[in-house]
Scaffold this motif. Structure first.
Motif, mmCIF file in Angstrom:
data_model
loop_
_atom_site.group_PDB
_atom_site.id
_atom_site.type_symbol
_atom_site.label_atom_id
_atom_site.label_comp_id
_atom_site.label_asym_id
_atom_site.label_seq_id
_atom_site.Cartn_x
_atom_site.Cartn_y
_atom_site.Cartn_z
ATOM 1 N N LEU A 25 44.705 29.000 36.157
ATOM 2 C CA LEU A 25 44.643 28.582 34.749
ATOM 3 C C LEU A 25 44.443 29.783 33.835
ATOM 4 O O LEU A 25 45.040 29.871 32.756
ATOM 5 C CB LEU A 25 43.513 27.564 34.551
ATOM 6 N N LEU A 26 43.608 30.726 34.283
ATOM 7 C CA LEU A 26 43.364 31.912 33.448
ATOM 8 C C LEU A 26 44.635 32.743 33.289
ATOM 9 O O LEU A 26 45.026 33.110 32.182
ATOM 10 C CB LEU A 26 42.265 32.780 34.078
ATOM 11 N N ILE A 27 45.295 33.002 34.427
ATOM 12 C CA ILE A 27 46.500 33.848 34.375
ATOM 13 C C ILE A 27 47.578 33.194 33.512
ATOM 14 O O ILE A 27 48.115 33.794 32.577
ATOM 15 C CB ILE A 27 47.033 34.099 35.805
ATOM 16 N N THR A 28 47.867 31.909 33.812
ATOM 17 C CA THR A 28 48.939 31.250 33.054
ATOM 18 C C THR A 28 48.505 30.987 31.621
ATOM 19 O O THR A 28 49.300 31.035 30.696
ATOM 20 C CB THR A 28 49.353 29.936 33.733
ATOM 21 N N GLY A 29 47.209 30.728 31.445
ATOM 22 C CA GLY A 29 46.696 30.482 30.097
ATOM 23 C C GLY A 29 46.860 31.697 29.207
ATOM 24 O O GLY A 29 47.311 31.586 28.062
ATOM 25 N N PHE A 30 46.525 32.863 29.742
ATOM 26 C CA PHE A 30 46.699 34.065 28.920
ATOM 27 C C PHE A 30 48.182 34.418 28.753
ATOM 28 O O PHE A 30 48.563 35.058 27.776
ATOM 29 C CB PHE A 30 45.884 35.236 29.488
ATOM 30 N N ASP A 31 49.014 33.976 29.696
ATOM 31 C CA ASP A 31 50.476 34.089 29.498
ATOM 32 C C ASP A 31 50.903 33.252 28.291
ATOM 33 O O ASP A 31 51.615 33.718 27.407
ATOM 34 C CB ASP A 31 51.229 33.566 30.736
ATOM 35 N N ILE A 32 50.434 32.010 28.281
ATOM 36 C CA ILE A 32 50.810 31.101 27.194
ATOM 37 C C ILE A 32 50.264 31.615 25.867
ATOM 38 O O ILE A 32 50.902 31.491 24.819
ATOM 39 C CB ILE A 32 50.280 29.670 27.487
ATOM 40 N N HIS A 33 49.085 32.223 25.950
ATOM 41 C CA HIS A 33 48.447 32.752 24.740
ATOM 42 C C HIS A 33 49.198 33.974 24.204
ATOM 43 O O HIS A 33 49.003 34.385 23.062
ATOM 44 C CB HIS A 33 46.994 33.114 25.056
ATOM 45 N N THR A 127 34.432 21.177 27.680
ATOM 46 C CA THR A 127 35.139 21.626 26.469
ATOM 47 C C THR A 127 36.591 21.968 26.792
ATOM 48 O O THR A 127 37.518 21.575 26.072
ATOM 49 C CB THR A 127 34.449 22.867 25.877
ATOM 50 N N MET A 128 36.776 22.685 27.895
ATOM 51 C CA MET A 128 38.137 23.068 28.269
ATOM 52 C C MET A 128 38.973 21.834 28.602
ATOM 53 O O MET A 128 40.152 21.755 28.236
ATOM 54 C CB MET A 128 38.121 24.019 29.475
ATOM 55 N N ALA A 161 38.249 30.153 27.430
ATOM 56 C CA ALA A 161 38.915 30.950 28.457
ATOM 57 C C ALA A 161 38.280 32.334 28.554
ATOM 58 O O ALA A 161 38.054 32.850 29.654
ATOM 59 C CB ALA A 161 40.402 31.076 28.137
ATOM 60 N N TYR A 162 37.981 32.923 27.405
ATOM 61 C CA TYR A 162 37.345 34.243 27.422
ATOM 62 C C TYR A 162 35.967 34.166 28.087
ATOM 63 O O TYR A 162 35.597 35.042 28.876
ATOM 64 C CB TYR A 162 37.213 34.797 26.001
ATOM 65 N N LEU A 163 35.218 33.086 27.786
ATOM 66 C CA LEU A 163 33.896 32.936 28.395
ATOM 67 C C LEU A 163 34.017 32.759 29.908
ATOM 68 O O LEU A 163 33.256 33.342 30.679
ATOM 69 C CB LEU A 163 33.158 31.748 27.762
ATOM 70 N N LEU A 164 35.008 31.961 30.323
ATOM 71 C CA LEU A 164 35.210 31.757 31.765
ATOM 72 C C LEU A 164 35.574 33.059 32.461
ATOM 73 O O LEU A 164 35.104 33.343 33.557
ATOM 74 C CB LEU A 164 36.328 30.731 31.987
ATOM 75 N N LEU A 165 36.414 33.847 31.799
ATOM 76 C CA LEU A 165 36.822 35.118 32.402
ATOM 77 C C LEU A 165 35.618 36.053 32.503
ATOM 78 O O LEU A 165 35.424 36.721 33.536
ATOM 79 C CB LEU A 165 37.943 35.752 31.562
#
Lengths: 253, 532
Positions: A25-33, A127-128, A161-165
Motif C-alpha cells: 500500500l505504501l509503495i503503490t500509494g506513493f506512486d499514486i500520490h 483513519t486510513m 501514509a507518512y505516519l505509517l512510513l
C-alpha cells in the motif's frame, strides 16, 4: 537462556500479512500520490485497491482473533515503566543494561509499544480505512452521496501514509534492539522468543496462575487464597515432574 | 526466512500478473454498443433509380426548377427543411443573463471572418438555399431550397463563389439530380470541413483528409475500418440533424454523443467508467487534433491591409504551405497535431453578441460554463460539468473603442469601391457599412481587441491504444490538466504542509536511527551479535 513460544501462528500470519500489505500500500500509494514511480499508474491503483481489500479482510479476522483470545488487552496503554523504557532506549541500551520490561505471555509489549500500537489500531489504521473507502466510493456520486471535495480526504490519507512510513522505519530499527540483533525478528518468524532463565520461572508461574484463576469451586464465586496457592503449587510440582519425565524419555530414545 | 521468500515471491507474481494485463483489442466488436448496426455486410439499395424519372430529364432553366422537380415527388420535405437551422441559420437559444435570443450563423459574431452581415452573398455559398444576398431573402419560398448540395452523389455539384448559394455554371443539374442519395461525408464536408475560408480552419477536428483517412486520424471514419459517414452518428430524422457546435449553440440539448452508441459504461474497468462521470470521453480519446492537416490557431486582423509595391493584395505562406499573411485578413498561425486545452464544461455556453459591451479582455466569444463544483444539481444542464478538450482560437479583431462593442465590418462585395474591406481596405468605411447593415451604432472610432473562441472537440477519435494514459493528467509537473486548479487531482496535487511534515518525520527518524545506531556501536563497545 531459554526460548519461549510467545507468538501464535495466526498472530504471526496476521503480522506478516499486514506488513506485506502495508508495504504494498505504501509503495503503490506513493506512486499514486506522484512521489514515486515504481509501477505504471493504473497498476499502482489496481494493486492499491486489491491490497486495501485484502487488508480489510485481514483486519476482520484480526479483530475476531483479538476479541476471542482476549489478546486485545495486550494493547491497553499503561504509564507503568514508560519512563524506564524511554531511559533504556536513550541511555541503558548503550551500556547493555537489561530490558526494563520483561516479555510475558500476558504482556508481550513494553509500554512504548503498547501506546504506539494502540494509536496505530485505534487512530491511524481506521483513519486510513475510512478515508480510503471514501476515496473509493464517494469521490463520484455512485452511491447517491458524493463528498464535496476529494482534497480533505486525500490529504488526511497522505498524512496517515507518512505516519505509517515513519512508524515502519522506526519499527524496523527497533527490531535490532532485542536480546541480539536478530532475536526479535526470529521470534516473529518462528514464534519462539529468547528469555533469561530467571524469566522462565515467572512465565511458567504466570501460566499456571492464569489457569488457576479460571478454576473455582461450585457454588462459590471465588476460592480462598490458600486454596489457590495449594492448587498452583501442586500443579507446578506435577508439571515439573511431567516435563522431567518427558525429557528423560526423550534422552532414553 | 521461508516466509519472507514467500512474501517476496507473492509480490513479484502480483506485479507480473498486472504487467501482463495489457489492452486486448482482439475484437473491437466486444465493446458494448447501443442501437448501432455494423455496416459490413449491409447493402444500401436505393428504392428508386432517379435517372429513370422523366421529370429529371427535362432541361432545367434554373436551379429553382430542379428544386421544383424534387418537390413534385418529395412533397412535404420542403416543410421539414424550412423548419431546420440549416435553413434559417438561426434558432431560439436561451443565453444566461440575456434570455431567449434568436441566434445562429445569420447574426453571430466570431473571431474568424467575424460575421455574414453585409457580405451575405459570399458567406451563403454554404447555405442550403439559392439567393440569400441580403436581408430580403425569402425564407418561406420552397423553391429557394438547394436539395442537391446535400444529396448529390456525383461529386460534380459545386456552388459558385460569391453566388449566394447558386450552383456554378459548369454544373449539369440533370446529371446531378438523376444521381442523388443519402448525404455522404463529401456533402457535409464541403461546408463543415472547409468553413472559415479553407480546410480545417475552424474546427480543427473536421478535415478534408477525413474523406479517406487512417485509423490513427479517425477511428470511426477511417476507410481502413468501419468507414462511417457523418449521418451514422448524427442520426437524422425529418431533416433535423442533431449535434450542435458550441460556436453557435448555448443549451444542453439535441447533442450527438459518444454514449448514444457506446453507452455510459463502455470500459471493462470500473474506475475508467467512473471517470466518465466527470471526464468527457473526448478528453482521453482525442489526445490531439488537426492530425492530418493544420488548423488555424491565431488570427490577427490588425495587420491586414498591407499591400505589395504595386498596391495589390498579397499573401505569404508558412513552411507547411498554409497562409500566414493575407492582405485581406491579416496574420494567421496554423498548427497541426495540437494538444487540446482543457475546460470544465456543463453543456451550456454563452455568446458575445454584437449588442454586448466588452467587459473582459480577451473577449470570450462563446464562454463555456462549468467548474468542478458544478455537479449538475442546480444547473440547467441537469448534468455535472465534465472536463472537455477544447480548441481555443485566439483572435484580434475590430471593435468600437467608444461604444465598446465588437464591430461587424462589411468584408465582401462583388465590386470594389462599395466600401467592402476586402476590396477597398478601409476599416472605417467597412465598419460603418457593416454596423449599419446590423442596425447597430458605430462611433467612428475603432481599434483591435484580443478575442478567444472555444471549440469543444468531438471528432478525430484516436484508436484506443493511443488514448491518454493515467499519467498524462495524474502527474506533476506535466499534467495536461495543469490549468484546471479548482479540484484535487491525485498524482498532481499535494498539500505542501503535509508533504513537508511527512518528509521531516521520515528524515528525523532516519537521522535519529543513524545517530542511535552509531552510539550503540561506539559506546556499546562489543555489541552483542547473535551470541546465544
Amino acid at each position: 537462556m531459554k526460548k519461549v513460544y510467545l507468538y501464535k501462528k495466526f498472530e504471526r500470519f496476521w503480522h506478516w500479512g499486514q506488513s506485506l500489505l502495508i508495504f504494498a500500500l505504501l509503495i503503490t500509494g506513493f506512486d499514486i500520490h506522484g512521489t514515486t514511480h515504481f509501477f505504471e499508474y493504473s497498476q499502482a491503483v489496481a494493486i492499491h485497491n486489491i491490497s486495501a481489500w485484502a487488508f480489510l479482510v485481514l483486519i476482520v479476522f484480526a479483530i475476531f482473533w483479538h476479541v476471542t483470545t482476549d489478546e486485545w488487552k495486550q494493547y491497553l496503554p499503561t504509564a507503568k515503566n514508560m519512563k524506564a523504557q524511554l531511559d533504556y532506549y536513550l541511555v541503558g541500551i548503550f551500556a547493555h543494561a537489561p530490558h526494563p520490561v520483561k516479555k510475558r505471555t500476558l504482556s508481550k509489549l513494553n509500554p512504548l509499544q503498547r501506546i504506539t500500537y494502540f494509536a496505530l489500531k485505534i487512530v491511524i489504521i481506521p483513519t486510513m480505512v475510512i478515508t480510503g473507502l471514501m476515496y473509493m466510493y464517494f469521490n463520484y456520486p455512485i452511491l447517491e452521496f458524493e463528498i464535496e471535495s476529494l482534497e480533505t480526504v486525500a490529504i488526511i490519507h497522505t498524512m496517515g501514509a507518512y505516519l505509517l512510513l515513519t512508524f515502519l522505519i522506526i519499527h524496523l530499527y527497533l527490531i535490532t534492539t532485542g536480546h541480539t540483533l536478530t532475536s526479535n525478528l526470529k521470534a516473529m518468524i518462528t514464534g519462539w522468543e529468547v528469555v533469561d532463565d530467571e524469566d522462565v520461572k515467572d512465565i511458567v508461574e504466570e501460566a499456571v496462575e492464569v489457569t488457576g484463576l479460571k478454576i473455582r469451586p461450585v457454588g462459590r464465586t471465588r476460592q480462598s487464597h490458600e486454596e489457590l496457592e495449594e492448587l498452583v503449587l501442586n500443579a507446578l510440582h506435577e508439571t515439573e515432574t511431567k516435563v522431567k519425565n518427558k525429557k528423560l524419555k526423550g534422552q532414553k530414545k | 526466512m521461508k516466509k519472507l521468500t514467500l512474501i517476496v515471491a507473492l509480490f513479484c507474481t502480483t506485479h507480473w500478473l498486472f504487467a501482463n494485463n495489457g489492452t486486448n483489442r482482439d475484437s473491437i466488436r466486444s465493446f458494448p454498443m447501443n442501437e448501432y448496426v455494423y455496416k459490413s455486410g449491409n447493402t444500401n439499395n436505393p428504392s428508386a433509380d432517379h435517372s429513370k424519372f422523366a421529370i429529371l430529364q427535362q432541361p432545367f432553366a434554373s436551379a429553382h426548377d430542379a428544386t421544383a422537380a424534387c418537390l413534385s415527388c418529395h412533397t412535404e420535405r420542403d416543410k421539414e427543411i424550412m423548419a431546420t437551422s440549416h435553413w434559417h441559420w438561426r434558432r431560439s437559444e436561451m443565453l444566461e443573463g440575456k434570455g431567449v435570443v434568436s441566434l445562429g450563423k445569420a447574426n453571430i459574431i466570431n473571431n474568424f471572418c467575424i460575421g455574414i452581415t453585409g457580405s451575405e452573398a459570399t458567406c451563403t455559398r454554404c447555405h442550403i438555399g439559392y439567393g440569400w444576398t441580403d436581408s430580403s431573402f425569402d425564407f418561406t419560398d420552397p423553391l429557394n431550397i438547394d436539395c442537391l448540395v446535400c444529396h448529390d452523389k456525383t461529386g460534380t455539384y459545386k456552388k459558385k463563389p460569391g453566388g449566394a448559394g447558386y450552383p456554378a455554371e459548369s454544373v449539369n443539374l440533370n446529371y446531378v439530380s438523376q444521381h442523388v442519395g443519402s448525404p455522404g461525408r463529401e456533402n457535409c464536408g464541403v461546408c463543415h470541413f472547409l468553413g472559415g475560408g479553407g480546410n480545417n480552419v475552424k474546427h480543427g477536428d473536421l478535415d478534408i483528409a477525413m474523406l479517406d483517412c487512417s485509423r490513427e486520424v479517425d477511428v470511426h471514419m477511417t476507410t481502413d475500418g468501419e468507414n462511417m459517414s457523418c449521418v451514422d452518428c448524427h442520426i437524422t430524422e425529418k431533416h433535423q440533424i442533431p449535434g450542435k457546435v458550441y460556436a453557435l449553440s448555448s443549451e444542453n440539448k439535441n447533442r450527438t454523443t459518444c454514449e448514444q452508441c457506446h453507452t455510459d459504461k463502455p470500459h471493462q474497468s470500473t474506475i475508467l467508467n467512473e471517470h466518465g462521470l466527470r471526464v468527457a470521453c473526448q478528453t482521453c480519446h482525442i489526445p490531439e487534433y488537426a492530425k492530418a492537416n493544420g488548423t488555424k490557431m491565431i488570427w490577427d486582423w490588425s495587420t491586414a491591409g498591407r499591400l505589395d509595391e504595386h498596391g495589390n493584395p498579397m499573401h505569404e505562406n508558412d513552411a507547411d504551405g498554409n497562409h500566414n499573411y493575407l492582405s485581406i485578413k491579416g496574420n494567421f498561425v496554423y498548427n497541426d497535431h495540437v494538444i487540446p486545452e482543457y475546460f470544465w464544461f456543463n453543456g451550456i455556453a454563452n455568446h458575445q453578441l454584437i449588442t454586448d459591451k466588452i467587459t473582459t479582455i480577451p473577449v470570450q466569444m462563446n464562454t463555456l460554463y462549468g467548474s468542478y463544483n458544478d455537479k449538475g444539481t442546480h444547473q440547467k444542464s441537469h448534468a455535472p460539468a465534465k472536463i472537455w478538450p477544447v480548441k481555443v482560437h485566439r483572435g484580434k479583431q475590430i471593435y468600437d473603442t467608444v461604444n465598446m462593442t465588437l464591430i461587424q465590418p462589411k468584408l465582401w462585395d462583388k465590386e470594389s469601391g462599395k466600401g467592402a474591406y476586402w476590396t477597398d481596405f478601409d476599416w472605417n468605411k467597412a465598419a460603418e457599412l457593416g454596423m449599419a447593415a446590423c442596425g447597430m451604432p458605430y462611433s467612428g472610432e475603432y481599434g483591435f481587441v484580443e478575442t478567444e473562441m472555444y471549440w469543444p472537440l468531438n471528432h478525430q477519435v484516436s484508436p484506443a491504444n493511443e488514448s491518454l494514459k493515467c499519467i498524462d493528467c495524474h502527474s506533476r509537473p506535466n499534467s495536461r490538466l495543469a490549468s484546471l486548479n479548482d479540484f484535487y487531482l491525485p498524482g498532481r496535487d499535494f498539500n505542501p504542509i503535509v508533504e513537508t511534515a511527512g518528509v521531516s518525520f521520515i528524515l528525523v527518524s532516519i537521522i535519529g536511527i543513524a545517530f542511535h545506531a552509531f552510539c550503540r556501536i561506539v559506546f556499546g563497545g562489543k555489541c552483542k551479535i547473535d551470541n546465544p
